[in-house]
Every structure is written in C-alpha cells, then in structure tokens.
Write an enzyme that holds these catalytic residues in place. Structure first.
Site, short mmCIF file in Angstrom:
data_model
loop_
_atom_site.label_atom_id
_atom_site.label_comp_id
_atom_site.label_asym_id
_atom_site.label_seq_id
_atom_site.Cartn_x
_atom_site.Cartn_y
_atom_site.Cartn_z
N ARG A 206 12.76 -3.75 -12.44
CA ARG A 206 14.17 -3.45 -12.75
C ARG A 206 15.01 -3.98 -11.59
NH1 ARG A 206 17.56 1.88 -11.77
NH2 ARG A 206 19.43 1.22 -12.87
N ASN B 21 10.39 0.09 -10.35
CA ASN B 21 11.82 0.33 -10.16
C ASN B 21 11.98 0.82 -8.72
OD1 ASN B 21 14.45 1.17 -10.13
ND2 ASN B 21 14.27 2.56 -11.89
N ARG C 16 29.83 10.68 -9.08
CA ARG C 16 30.82 9.59 -9.04
C ARG C 16 32.05 9.96 -9.85
NH1 ARG C 16 26.77 5.33 -11.19
NH2 ARG C 16 25.07 5.80 -9.79
N HIS D 24 23.24 -0.06 -16.95
CA HIS D 24 22.41 0.68 -17.91
C HIS D 24 22.07 -0.19 -19.12
CE1 HIS D 24 24.28 4.79 -16.53
NE2 HIS D 24 23.11 4.62 -15.94
#
Ligand code: ADP
Length: 394
Positions: A85, A9, A235, A174
């Site tokens: 990923r 990842n 965020r 996700h």
C-alpha cells in the site's frame, strides 16, 4: 499459477501484513508489527485457524520485523508477489505498478505531498526487496482510483500556476477501499457496475466519501491531503482556510502547532473534548456527555451534507454505501446521517439497520427509498492482493 500474495502496509513505526491464498480468495495469516525502532517492539500474528502469537523484542526495525514475520510464514507457500500500500502516487500513477527504480524515484517525488506516509511506505518496500530478492513487488496507491476525477472536481480555485508548477490539486484517498466496496455493492445489487451511480462513505479513523459513476471515481471529499472533507477522528476536515491565517498571525501559533491542531487535536476528539473513538462517544452521549453529543451531531450533519454535494457529479443516485469501522458497525450513525437525506427520498428500515449481522453485507433501505442503502465491509488488503496478482499475471 500465482496464488500466494503478501500484502504490506508500512507506517512510520508499524508494519501491517496479510498473506492470502488467491486461489481460494482466503486469508492465511495476518498481523501487525508495532512500536518499530522503539525500546519494546511487538509483532502480533493470527491465522485463519484462529491461532495467534505475539513476539516482543527490543529495537526491531521494518527489515528485522519482516524477517520475523517471514519465519512465522514458513508453514505457508512462499509469496509469489508482494503488494504494497502506498498512500500518495501524485499524478504519476493512475493504477498499480510493478516496482522498479523509476517507480521508487516517483514515489520519492511524492514525499512532499505525503510527508508522513510515503517515506514509511518506501521503508516497507525496501525491507521487502531485501527479504524477497527474487519476488516481484507491486505498489497500489490510495490515490490511483481517483485518477479519473475530472478537472472541475480536482482543481482548487487558486492561481492555476500552483497546480501546473507545484501540483497543488485534489487527489483523494482511501481509493482501494472505495473501489473494492463499490464493486462489492454492485455485485450485491446485481446490476453491472457500468450502470450504477453511487456514493461510498468510508468512515474509519480517517473518513471520506466518493461519488462512483460506472465504477469510476468522479468526485471525492479528501483533497491534496487526507485533511479535507468530512469530520474525522482527530482531523478537522474542511474549514475556512482563513482560520489558519488567524491562528498564525493573531494567535502566534507556529505552522507545526497549527498542523498538530488540525491533524491530531480536532475532529471528534477536538469537538467532544473526550475521545476520537466513535464507540466511546456513542456511549458517553447516552450517559449525557454534551461534547460527545455535539461531536456526533457535527459528524453526521457534515457527512450528510457532503453526500448531498457529491450527487451533483452523478446522473442518478442508485446507492449509498457505508463502510469502515464506523460505517460497518454503527447503526446509530447510519440512521442519524440518513435522516438528513430524507429530502432526497432516502429512507432506511430501522429494523434492518439495527439487526445487520457483524461483518456482513446488507441492504438497509426501505423498498420505497429512491437510492438503495447498503453496508459493505471493506477489505483493502484483499483488493491489494487481487490487483497485485492481476498485474503480474498480465
Ligand atoms: P482505521 O481508519 O484506523 O482503519 P477503522 O476502520 O477500524 O479505523 O474504524 C475505527 C472507528 O470505528 C473508531 O472510531 C471506532 O470507534 C469505530 N467503531 C468500531 N466499532 C464500532 C461500533 N460498534 N460502533 C460505533 N463505532 C465503532
């Protein structure tokens, strides 16, 4: 038979890795290389035998860091597949794919949709291709699980040409976590996933909730980018889009400043004025910090509201599943969120909620709750390993 899988990842300055023995479904080694391309890079390793190591060296990049990681992996069997990923697969990828030149081109084409993530993912792929010349590489997309969203859920009410010509639509993220957790929840509920309707709330630094019907994503809170939806660490989640116009035209903020504001300075951090970390905020709230209390209130209210909204996409509400660092560990956030879902008949058992063992799957709802409420630890790396093996074995 293929059994060893390396999962990578890659971020812009980091590379997370995990080596699995998929015959046993067990993790052999994992770790993270950080501060890549900087003065002092660092790689941390830990093994299933609880051994740990750390390498500090200046100026490592993704390729040289991976070389060091491969050296540390020497005691283990060589990986037979590398699973990567990849954050954004746009409309190109509905499932995992074996990486070839055409796949790379399409991941590149999605860079404009994920300018921070996809370039880093491609660097990770490049480093792995150079280090494992004869090993198949597989891409697993965060967006792929949401490829099943119906048009009414993925379209924005904008001129249709923006979707057709510029790919402006909701994609969701996700996905690997939502898919893994919904499958695990179905196993625990002991019902075929095809018969279950659930909402999965993945609450980490980034947060999203997904409605999963018969094992498929039918709506989700993140949109074209991971900025939409729930309140997150830094965020904002969903806001009135006119705020952007106000800030740029009346407050003379540049686009870059607004980008920073929404992605890095908002959410729990912005509201609390203290931290993006839920543990810190829970502690501060207990000590009377007003900002922390407000941030937590907005977080839980927004979450409950989105969970309720997602239910319109389901035919029944069989389960609510919490996962991610906050979802797995914070009984307080689970309680505060579920309290606001009592109107839907959702009731949790305070003692089961508080006493759930760390890293364990558990049901925390009362027997008379309309929907069961579960906590399921996520494991995106294991899911990537599983999908990689399945793909190359097919
Ligand atoms: P990422 O999205 O980066 O993978 P995680 O899933 O690890 O993040 O989640 C990080 C969040 O989980 C942080 O806000 C952290 O404070 C929160 N968290 C972890 N443990 C606890 C806990 N015991 N109580 C409350 N929040 C927790």
């Amino acid at each position: 038979m293929t059994t060893t899988v390396l999962v990578l990842n890659a971020g812009s300055s980091s590379l997370k890795f995990a080596l699995f023995d998929m015959q046993q479904h067990s993790l052999m080694m994992e770790g993270i290389a950080e501060r890549l391309n900087a003065d002092e890079s660092c790689i941390k390793f830990s093994t299933s035998e609880n051994e740990s190591a750390e390498i500090t060296e200046s100026g490592l990049n993704h390729k040289t860091a991976l070389e060091k990681i491969i050296q540390q992996m020497k005691p283990y069997p060589k990986p037979q597949v590398v699973g990567h990923r990849v954050v954004h697969g746009g409309e190109y990828f509905r499932e995992a794919v074996i990486i070839n030149d055409q796949v790379i081109e399409k991941i590149e084409a999605c860079i404009e949709l994920a300018p921070l993530h996809n370039p880093a993912n491609l660097i990770g792929i490049q480093a792995a291709v150079e280090n494992f010349v004869d090993v198949p590489q597989v891409a697993i997309f965060d967006t792929a699980f949401h490829a099943s969203l119906p048009e009414k859920a993925y379209l924005y009410a904008l001129p249709y040409d923006l979707y057709k010509e510029q790919s402006v639509r909701r994609y969701g993220f996700h996905g690997t976590s939502h898919q893994y957790v919904s499958q695990k929840a179905a196993q625990s509920i002991e019902e075929p996933i095809e018969q279950l309707n659930m909402v999965v709330a993945h609450l980490g630094n980034g947060c999203s909730a997904t409605a999963v019907a018969a094992g498929k994503s039918v709506d989700t809170t993140m949109g074209m980018t991971p900025l939409e939806g729930l309140v997150m660490g830094t965020r904002s989640g969903s806001i009135d889009p006119a705020i952007l116009l106000y800030l740029t035209s009346h407050k003379n903020m540049t686009i870059e400043e607004v980008d920073q504001l929404l992605n890095k300075k908002s959410g729990l951090l912005g509201l609390s004025g203290l931290s993006n970390d839920m543990r810190t905020l829970e502690q501060a709230r207990l000590e009377g910090h007003q900002g922390a209390a407000i941030a937590i209130d907005v977080f839980c209210y927004r979450l409950a509201k989105h969970i309720a909204a997602l239910l319109v996409s389901l035919k029944s509400f069989d389960a609510l599943v919490f996962t991610g660092g906050i979802g797995e560990n914070s009984s307080f956030i689970r309680e505060k969120t579920c309290e606001q879902l009592e109107v839907l008949g959702v009731f949790i058992d305070a003692s089961k909620n508080q006493n759930l063992a760390k890293k364990s799957i558990g049901k925390i709802s009362c027997s008379d709750s309309t929907a069961q409420v579960w906590v399921v630890p996520t494991n995106e790396e294991l899911m990537i390993a599983k999908q990689s093996i399945e793909l190359i074995s097919a």
